[in-house]
Design an enzyme around this catalytic site. Structure first.
Site, PDB file in Angstrom:
ATOM      1  N   ASP A 164      -1.874   1.345   5.716  1.00  0.00           N
ATOM      2  CA  ASP A 164      -2.674   1.649   6.910  1.00  0.00           C
ATOM      3  C   ASP A 164      -3.924   0.769   6.977  1.00  0.00           C
ATOM      4  O   ASP A 164      -4.303   0.303   8.060  1.00  0.00           O
ATOM      5  CB  ASP A 164      -3.046   3.138   6.934  1.00  0.00           C
ATOM      6  N   HIS A 214      -0.759   9.967   6.259  1.00  0.00           N
ATOM      7  CA  HIS A 214       0.038   8.773   6.558  1.00  0.00           C
ATOM      8  C   HIS A 214       1.152   9.099   7.542  1.00  0.00           C
ATOM      9  O   HIS A 214       2.332   9.061   7.198  1.00  0.00           O
ATOM     10  CB  HIS A 214       0.609   8.165   5.265  1.00  0.00           C
TER      11      HIS A 214
HETATM   12  N1  LIG Z   1       3.962   5.010   2.170  1.00  0.00           N
HETATM   13  C1  LIG Z   1       4.202   4.084   3.067  1.00  0.00           C
HETATM   14  O1  LIG Z   1       3.265   3.503   3.630  1.00  0.00           O
HETATM   15  C2  LIG Z   1       5.600   3.708   3.423  1.00  0.00           C
HETATM   16  C3  LIG Z   1       6.645   4.480   3.017  1.00  0.00           C
HETATM   17  N2  LIG Z   1       7.936   4.138   3.309  1.00  0.00           N
HETATM   18  C4  LIG Z   1       9.000   5.016   2.819  1.00  0.00           C
HETATM   19  O2  LIG Z   1       9.570   4.477   1.629  1.00  0.00           O
HETATM   20  C5  LIG Z   1      10.891   4.997   1.477  1.00  0.00           C
HETATM   21  C6  LIG Z   1      11.860   3.895   1.087  1.00  0.00           C
HETATM   22  O3  LIG Z   1      12.021   2.979   2.131  1.00  0.00           O
HETATM   23  P1  LIG Z   1      13.039   1.735   1.973  1.00  0.00           P
HETATM   24  O4  LIG Z   1      12.828   1.048   0.693  1.00  0.00           O
HETATM   25  O5  LIG Z   1      12.946   0.965   3.227  1.00  0.00           O
HETATM   26  O6  LIG Z   1      14.447   2.494   1.922  1.00  0.00           O
HETATM   27  P2  LIG Z   1      15.832   1.954   1.329  1.00  0.00           P
HETATM   28  O7  LIG Z   1      16.897   2.878   1.799  1.00  0.00           O
HETATM   29  O8  LIG Z   1      15.986   0.505   1.629  1.00  0.00           O
HETATM   30  O9  LIG Z   1      15.649   2.092  -0.232  1.00  0.00           O
HETATM   31  C7  LIG Z   1      15.564   3.324  -0.868  1.00  0.00           C
HETATM   32  C8  LIG Z   1      16.141   3.151  -2.263  1.00  0.00           C
HETATM   33  O10 LIG Z   1      15.997   4.405  -2.932  1.00  0.00           O
HETATM   34  C9  LIG Z   1      17.171   4.589  -3.715  1.00  0.00           C
HETATM   35  N3  LIG Z   1      17.302   5.993  -4.053  1.00  0.00           N
HETATM   36  C10 LIG Z   1      17.688   7.034  -3.287  1.00  0.00           C
HETATM   37  N4  LIG Z   1      17.704   8.171  -3.994  1.00  0.00           N
HETATM   38  C11 LIG Z   1      17.289   7.846  -5.240  1.00  0.00           C
HETATM   39  C12 LIG Z   1      17.083   8.588  -6.425  1.00  0.00           C
HETATM   40  N5  LIG Z   1      17.313   9.899  -6.484  1.00  0.00           N
HETATM   41  N6  LIG Z   1      16.660   7.931  -7.520  1.00  0.00           N
HETATM   42  C13 LIG Z   1      16.419   6.596  -7.484  1.00  0.00           C
HETATM   43  N7  LIG Z   1      16.607   5.837  -6.395  1.00  0.00           N
HETATM   44  C14 LIG Z   1      17.031   6.461  -5.276  1.00  0.00           C
HETATM   45  C15 LIG Z   1      18.296   4.041  -2.853  1.00  0.00           C
HETATM   46  O11 LIG Z   1      19.461   3.764  -3.621  1.00  0.00           O
HETATM   47  C16 LIG Z   1      17.641   2.812  -2.252  1.00  0.00           C
HETATM   48  O12 LIG Z   1      17.886   1.670  -3.071  1.00  0.00           O
HETATM   49  C17 LIG Z   1      11.226   5.692   2.779  1.00  0.00           C
HETATM   50  O13 LIG Z   1      11.078   7.083   2.632  1.00  0.00           O
HETATM   51  C18 LIG Z   1      10.183   5.158   3.745  1.00  0.00           C
HETATM   52  O14 LIG Z   1       9.919   6.047   4.800  1.00  0.00           O
HETATM   53  C19 LIG Z   1       8.223   3.001   4.010  1.00  0.00           C
HETATM   54  C20 LIG Z   1       7.198   2.180   4.439  1.00  0.00           C
HETATM   55  C21 LIG Z   1       5.806   2.487   4.231  1.00  0.00           C
HETATM   56  O1  LIG Z   2       7.009   4.083   9.645  1.00  0.00           O
HETATM   57  C1  LIG Z   2       7.696   4.400   8.667  1.00  0.00           C
HETATM   58  O2  LIG Z   2       8.595   5.241   8.688  1.00  0.00           O
HETATM   59  C2  LIG Z   2       7.411   3.740   7.368  1.00  0.00           C
HETATM   60  C3  LIG Z   2       5.963   3.845   7.100  1.00  0.00           C
HETATM   61  O3  LIG Z   2       5.480   4.813   6.576  1.00  0.00           O
HETATM   62  C4  LIG Z   2       5.097   2.794   7.629  1.00  0.00           C
HETATM   63  O4  LIG Z   2       5.570   1.707   7.998  1.00  0.00           O
HETATM   64  O5  LIG Z   2       3.883   3.031   7.683  1.00  0.00           O
END
Ligand SMILES: NC(=O)C1=CN([C@@H]2O[C@H](COP(=O)(O)OP(=O)(O)OC[C@H]3O[C@@H](n4cnc5c(N)ncnc54)[C@H](O)[C@@H]3O)[C@@H](O)[C@H]2O)C=CC1
Ligand SMILES: O=C([O-])CC(=O)C(=O)O
Length: 349
Positions: free
Chosen positions: A171, A198
């Site tokens: 953010d 967030h």
């Molecule tokens: N905090 C923030 O600012 C942000 C948070 N996110 C969040 O991060 C998360 C991941 O996003 P991406 O990497 O794009 O998703 P993705 O689907 O590309 O990757 C997620 C990974 O987690 C793995 N996974 C699922 N269950 C698991 C478990 N029990 N143990 C270990 N690994 C496991 C999957 O196999 C996959 O490789 C989402 O919930 C998304 O909303 C995304 C962007 C910003």
């Molecule tokens: O928007 C989403 O779902 C992933 C996230 O948290 C971000 O990009 O800030």
């Protein structure tokens, strides 16, 4: 190209030949965030050991990244309790990007049903095998997955609020970039405090405390909306293929690096992060993101919010309302997520 994406502090740290012995673990390392995040951590000289775990693909990603010619040792772990245990043991920092991302039309809260149990189970393993690590929760909805992690650690008798962080760095990264685009300035010189949580309206940028308190009227409305809904911009552009991964990997690596620098004794390391906080506990927001000074014990000082103008007070009221609901959901959901923990504890007896 990579260097230009680094903050001054990060550039300074990357040029230091660090003496630290720091194992960093990524749970969800083969995902959209996990892979570039692991790569950025491999480039950080403070990381001496990188443990990459995923339910699928951890060893492959580790083999690939291990060829990068920096000193840290990289190990990938197979899915299952043994792999998870080995990945976690001895970790100083555990990052959790494991979980599903949004598709267009979804809110972060819509991810709760799937991601709450993923985070709960990983938090349980972290409480068992890395109870003293700094836990950095990336998986959404952060406003709920962080309190869930706290409850799991409490149920295991190892909760230390100074060591649990919701990663809200993206953010402030966005706020700094968007304000620099608007003003034609260098984002490296633009620091914007962002408080709250967030997701959507819980993200509250404090432009009055930035270099540009003069931004007002429609320009301010547009800028604030873009910071609050920056995640949606990426979800829409990816058109069903997920949400922010690369900018998030950068933000996660910046947060991990801040903790490593603070652990090494660097003073004045301040990052915004979603932690257990007294600031708005009277409004049922026991967790809140604000500027936090980091130290060797994790959270050192939660900084006061400072003066808000009327516009920002107007943003904060609905933010607190939503945030309180997101936090309460972590323990009050009908099919309580914590039953899983209680049940698992019962099974161990
Ligand atoms: N905090 C923030 O600012 C942000 C948070 N996110 C969040 O991060 C998360 C991941 O996003 P991406 O990497 O794009 O998703 P993705 O689907 O590309 O990757 C997620 C990974 O987690 C793995 N996974 C699922 N269950 C698991 C478990 N029990 N143990 C270990 N690994 C496991 C999957 O196999 C996959 O490789 C989402 O919930 C998304 O909303 C995304 C962007 C910003
Ligand atoms: O928007 C989403 O779902 C992933 C996230 O948290 C971000 O990009 O800030």
């Amino acid at each position: 190209m990579f260097r230009s994406a680094l903050s001054t502090a990060q550039r300074r740290c990357f040029s230091i030949s660090a003496q630290q012995n720091s194992k960093v673990t990524v749970l969800g390392a083969a995902g959209g965030i996990g892979q570039p995040l692991s790569l950025l951590l491999k480039l950080n000289p403070r990381v001496t050991e990188l443990a990459l775990y995923d339910i699928r693909g951890g060893p492959g990603v580790a083999a690939d990244i291990s060829h990068v010619n920096t000193k840290s040792k990289v190990t990938g772990y197979n899915s299952g309790p043994e792999g998870l245990k080995a990945a976690l043991e001895g970790a100083e920092i555990v990052l959790i990007p494991a979980g599903v991302p949004r598709k267009p039309g979804m809110t972060r809260d819509d991810l709760f049903n799937t991601n709450a149990s993923i985070v709960r189970d990983l938090a349980k393993a972290a409480a068992d095998h890395a109870p003293n690590a700094n836990i950095l929760v990336i998986a959404n909805p952060v406003n709920s997955t962080v309190p869930i992690t706290a409850e799991v650690f409490k149920s295991k008798g190892v909760y230390n609020p100074k060591r649990l962080f919701g990663v809200t760095t993206l953010d402030v990264v966005r706020a700094s970039r968007f304000i620099s685009e608007l003003k034609g300035t260098n984002p490296a010189n633009e620091e914007v405090t962002v408080i709250g949580g967030h997701s959507g309206v819980t993200i509250v940028p404090l432009l009055s405390q930035s270099n540009h308190p003069d931004i007002s009227g429609e320009a301010r409305n547009i800028l604030v909306n873009r910071i609050q809904f920056g995640g949606d911009e990426v979800v829409k552009a990816k058109d069903g293929a997920g949400s922010a991964t690369l900018s998030m990997a950068y933000a996660g690596s910046r947060m991990a690096d801040a903790l490593l620098r603070a652990a090494a004794g660097e003073k004045g390391v301040i990052e915004p992060t979603f932690v257990q906080s007294p600031l708005y506990a009277d409004k049922k927001c026991d967790f809140f993101s604000s500027k936090v000074e980091l130290g060797p014990e994790g959270v050192k000082t939660i900084h006061p919010i400072g003066k808000l103008n009327d516009y920002e007070k107007g943003l904060l009221a609905p933010a607190l309302e939503d945030l309180a609901k997101n936090i309460a959901k972590a323990s009050l959901t009908p099919n309580s997520i914590l039953w899983g923990v209680l049940f698992a504890n019962f099974e161990e007896i």
